[in-house]
Design a protein around this motif. Structure first.
Motif, PDB file in Angstrom:
ATOM      1  N   ILE A 140       8.871   8.937 -18.132  1.00 48.29           N
ATOM      2  CA  ILE A 140       8.540   8.154 -16.941  1.00 48.29           C
ATOM      3  C   ILE A 140       7.073   8.382 -16.605  1.00 48.29           C
ATOM      4  O   ILE A 140       6.552   9.492 -16.754  1.00 48.29           O
ATOM      5  N   SER A 141       6.417   7.324 -16.175  1.00 50.35           N
ATOM      6  CA  SER A 141       5.013   7.435 -15.771  1.00 50.35           C
ATOM      7  C   SER A 141       4.740   6.397 -14.702  1.00 50.35           C
ATOM      8  O   SER A 141       5.504   5.445 -14.535  1.00 50.35           O
ATOM      9  N   ARG A 142       3.646   6.568 -14.008  1.00 49.57           N
ATOM     10  CA  ARG A 142       3.297   5.621 -12.964  1.00 49.57           C
ATOM     11  C   ARG A 142       1.808   5.340 -13.004  1.00 49.57           C
ATOM     12  O   ARG A 142       1.002   6.191 -13.404  1.00 49.57           O
ATOM     13  N   ARG A 143       1.443   4.147 -12.570  1.00 41.14           N
ATOM     14  CA  ARG A 143       0.048   3.742 -12.474  1.00 41.14           C
ATOM     15  C   ARG A 143      -0.169   3.191 -11.081  1.00 41.14           C
ATOM     16  O   ARG A 143       0.168   2.032 -10.781  1.00 41.14           O
ATOM     17  N   ASN A 144      -0.663   4.038 -10.209  1.00 38.56           N
ATOM     18  CA  ASN A 144      -0.795   3.648  -8.798  1.00 38.56           C
ATOM     19  C   ASN A 144      -1.754   2.476  -8.603  1.00 38.56           C
ATOM     20  O   ASN A 144      -1.581   1.691  -7.671  1.00 38.56           O
ATOM     21  N   THR A 145      -2.742   2.354  -9.445  1.00 40.86           N
ATOM     22  CA  THR A 145      -3.708   1.250  -9.293  1.00 40.86           C
ATOM     23  C   THR A 145      -3.051  -0.100  -9.557  1.00 40.86           C
ATOM     24  O   THR A 145      -3.580  -1.138  -9.153  1.00 40.86           O
ATOM     25  N   GLU A 146      -1.899  -0.093 -10.239  1.00 38.67           N
ATOM     26  CA  GLU A 146      -1.199  -1.333 -10.549  1.00 38.67           C
ATOM     27  C   GLU A 146       0.170  -1.404  -9.870  1.00 38.67           C
ATOM     28  O   GLU A 146       0.934  -2.338 -10.125  1.00 38.67           O
ATOM     29  N   ASN A 147       0.461  -0.418  -9.008  1.00 40.60           N
ATOM     30  CA  ASN A 147       1.755  -0.388  -8.306  1.00 40.60           C
ATOM     31  C   ASN A 147       2.926  -0.517  -9.277  1.00 40.60           C
ATOM     32  O   ASN A 147       3.884  -1.269  -9.025  1.00 40.60           O
ATOM     33  N   THR A 148       2.840   0.191 -10.380  1.00 37.67           N
ATOM     34  CA  THR A 148       3.832   0.039 -11.434  1.00 37.67           C
ATOM     35  C   THR A 148       4.307   1.406 -11.932  1.00 37.67           C
ATOM     36  O   THR A 148       3.505   2.328 -12.074  1.00 37.67           O
ATOM     37  N   ARG A 194       0.809  -1.219   0.000  1.00 29.48           N
ATOM     38  CA  ARG A 194       0.000   0.000   0.000  1.00 29.48           C
ATOM     39  C   ARG A 194       0.833   1.255   0.000  1.00 29.48           C
ATOM     40  O   ARG A 194       0.299   2.349  -0.055  1.00 29.48           O
ATOM     41  N   ILE A 195       2.185   1.113   0.058  1.00 30.15           N
ATOM     42  CA  ILE A 195       3.024   2.303   0.131  1.00 30.15           C
ATOM     43  C   ILE A 195       3.383   2.842  -1.245  1.00 30.15           C
ATOM     44  O   ILE A 195       4.000   3.891  -1.357  1.00 30.15           O
ATOM     45  N   PHE A 196       3.005   2.151  -2.317  1.00 27.55           N
ATOM     46  CA  PHE A 196       3.438   2.590  -3.645  1.00 27.55           C
ATOM     47  C   PHE A 196       2.975   4.010  -3.932  1.00 27.55           C
ATOM     48  O   PHE A 196       3.745   4.841  -4.396  1.00 27.55           O
ATOM     49  N   ALA A 197       1.725   4.294  -3.642  1.00 31.34           N
ATOM     50  CA  ALA A 197       1.185   5.616  -3.960  1.00 31.34           C
ATOM     51  C   ALA A 197       1.911   6.727  -3.210  1.00 31.34           C
ATOM     52  O   ALA A 197       1.941   7.875  -3.672  1.00 31.34           O
ATOM     53  N   ALA A 198       2.521   6.402  -2.089  1.00 26.71           N
ATOM     54  CA  ALA A 198       3.233   7.393  -1.286  1.00 26.71           C
ATOM     55  C   ALA A 198       4.722   7.471  -1.642  1.00 26.71           C
ATOM     56  O   ALA A 198       5.447   8.275  -1.063  1.00 26.71           O
ATOM     57  N   SER A 199       5.141   6.657  -2.587  1.00 20.74           N
ATOM     58  CA  SER A 199       6.569   6.533  -2.891  1.00 20.74           C
ATOM     59  C   SER A 199       7.005   7.441  -4.024  1.00 20.74           C
ATOM     60  O   SER A 199       6.244   7.693  -4.962  1.00 20.74           O
ATOM     61  N   THR A 200       8.241   7.877  -3.938  1.00 19.35           N
ATOM     62  CA  THR A 200       8.926   8.432  -5.100  1.00 19.35           C
ATOM     63  C   THR A 200       9.589   7.266  -5.812  1.00 19.35           C
ATOM     64  O   THR A 200      10.313   6.485  -5.194  1.00 19.35           O
ATOM     65  N   MET A 201       9.304   7.154  -7.106  1.00 13.44           N
ATOM     66  CA  MET A 201       9.863   6.070  -7.904  1.00 13.44           C
ATOM     67  C   MET A 201      10.869   6.651  -8.887  1.00 13.44           C
ATOM     68  O   MET A 201      10.647   7.729  -9.457  1.00 13.44           O
ATOM     69  N   SER A 202      11.935   5.943  -9.097  1.00 13.82           N
ATOM     70  CA  SER A 202      12.952   6.456 -10.007  1.00 13.82           C
ATOM     71  C   SER A 202      13.620   5.319 -10.769  1.00 13.82           C
ATOM     72  O   SER A 202      13.615   4.167 -10.327  1.00 13.82           O
ATOM     73  N   ILE A 204       9.839  10.184 -10.518  1.00 11.77           N
ATOM     74  CA  ILE A 204       8.482  10.719 -10.440  1.00 11.77           C
ATOM     75  C   ILE A 204       8.032  10.620  -8.994  1.00 11.77           C
ATOM     76  O   ILE A 204       8.082   9.560  -8.381  1.00 11.77           O
ATOM     77  N   SER A 205       7.610  11.757  -8.457  1.00 16.98           N
ATOM     78  CA  SER A 205       7.208  11.790  -7.055  1.00 16.98           C
ATOM     79  C   SER A 205       5.784  11.265  -6.892  1.00 16.98           C
ATOM     80  O   SER A 205       5.066  11.017  -7.866  1.00 16.98           O
ATOM     81  N   ARG A 206       5.367  11.162  -5.644  1.00 19.36           N
ATOM     82  CA  ARG A 206       4.013  10.666  -5.374  1.00 19.36           C
ATOM     83  C   ARG A 206       2.952  11.625  -5.906  1.00 19.36           C
ATOM     84  O   ARG A 206       1.838  11.207  -6.194  1.00 19.36           O
ATOM     85  N   LEU A 207       3.342  12.904  -6.057  1.00 21.86           N
ATOM     86  CA  LEU A 207       2.410  13.901  -6.580  1.00 21.86           C
ATOM     87  C   LEU A 207       2.567  14.095  -8.089  1.00 21.86           C
ATOM     88  O   LEU A 207       1.871  14.930  -8.665  1.00 21.86           O
ATOM     89  N   GLY A 208       3.482  13.336  -8.699  1.00 24.64           N
ATOM     90  CA  GLY A 208       3.629  13.413 -10.149  1.00 24.64           C
ATOM     91  C   GLY A 208       4.693  14.361 -10.643  1.00 24.64           C
ATOM     92  O   GLY A 208       4.803  14.581 -11.858  1.00 24.64           O
ATOM     93  N   SER A 209       5.488  14.938  -9.752  1.00 23.05           N
ATOM     94  CA  SER A 209       6.595  15.787 -10.198  1.00 23.05           C
ATOM     95  C   SER A 209       7.655  14.912 -10.842  1.00 23.05           C
ATOM     96  O   SER A 209       8.033  13.879 -10.293  1.00 23.05           O
ATOM     97  N   ILE A 210       8.154  15.347 -11.989  1.00 20.81           N
ATOM     98  CA  ILE A 210       9.053  14.523 -12.789  1.00 20.81           C
ATOM     99  C   ILE A 210      10.384  15.218 -13.000  1.00 20.81           C
ATOM    100  O   ILE A 210      10.448  16.440 -13.199  1.00 20.81           O
ATOM    101  N   PHE A 211      11.437  14.410 -12.961  1.00 20.26           N
ATOM    102  CA  PHE A 211      12.791  14.874 -13.259  1.00 20.26           C
ATOM    103  C   PHE A 211      13.397  13.944 -14.302  1.00 20.26           C
ATOM    104  O   PHE A 211      13.192  12.730 -14.259  1.00 20.26           O
ATOM    105  N   TYR A 212      14.141  14.548 -15.239  1.00 21.88           N
ATOM    106  CA  TYR A 212      14.894  13.777 -16.223  1.00 21.88           C
ATOM    107  C   TYR A 212      16.343  14.233 -16.231  1.00 21.88           C
ATOM    108  O   TYR A 212      16.639  15.434 -16.131  1.00 21.88           O
ATOM    109  N   ALA A 213      17.240  13.299 -16.388  1.00 20.59           N
ATOM    110  CA  ALA A 213      18.632  13.637 -16.647  1.00 20.59           C
ATOM    111  C   ALA A 213      18.717  14.298 -18.025  1.00 20.59           C
ATOM    112  O   ALA A 213      17.936  13.976 -18.931  1.00 20.59           O
TER     113      ALA A 213
END
Length: 115
Positions: free
Chosen positions: A69-77, A27-35, A51-60
């Protein structure tokens, strides 16, 4: 914390595209910053995109305009869509999940860009 699992790596020709996926559970995926990070042979691991939990994105700088980069919280992916790949993008790509000061790495997936 469950370890993330990457998939989608492989061999692709220069100019081609590839999509990486990173799945985790809990259940922590939605609260996670993923990179996404990568490590080329003989080089240090580097941050590719986040990509942060709020959708802020950084690229090198090296991948801006080519990777998404994108995220799908409903699929923890979290995904990394890579296009216009070059041999310099060859590396092991790692997914990182970070939440509340703790983090977990995936095992990595190899991307090889070669003709």
């Amino acid at each position: 914390q469950v370890r993330p699992v990457e998939s989608g790596g492989g061999l692709v020709e220069p100019g081609g595209s590839l999509r990486l996926s990173c799945a985790t559970s809990g259940r922590i995926f939605a609260a996670s910053t993923m990179s996404w990070h990568r490590q080329a042979p003989g080089k240090e691991r580097e941050l590719v995109a986040s990509i942060s939990r709020l959708g802020s994105i950084f690229y090198a700088d090296s991948v801006k305009g080519r990777f998404t980069i994108s995220r799908r919280n409903t699929e923890n992916t979290v995904y990394l869509q890579m296009s216009r790949l070059t041999p310099e993008d060859t590396a092991v790509y790692y997914c990182k999940q970070q939440v509340d000061g703790s983090y977990s790495w995936g095992q990595g997936t190899l991307v090889t860009v070669s003709s």
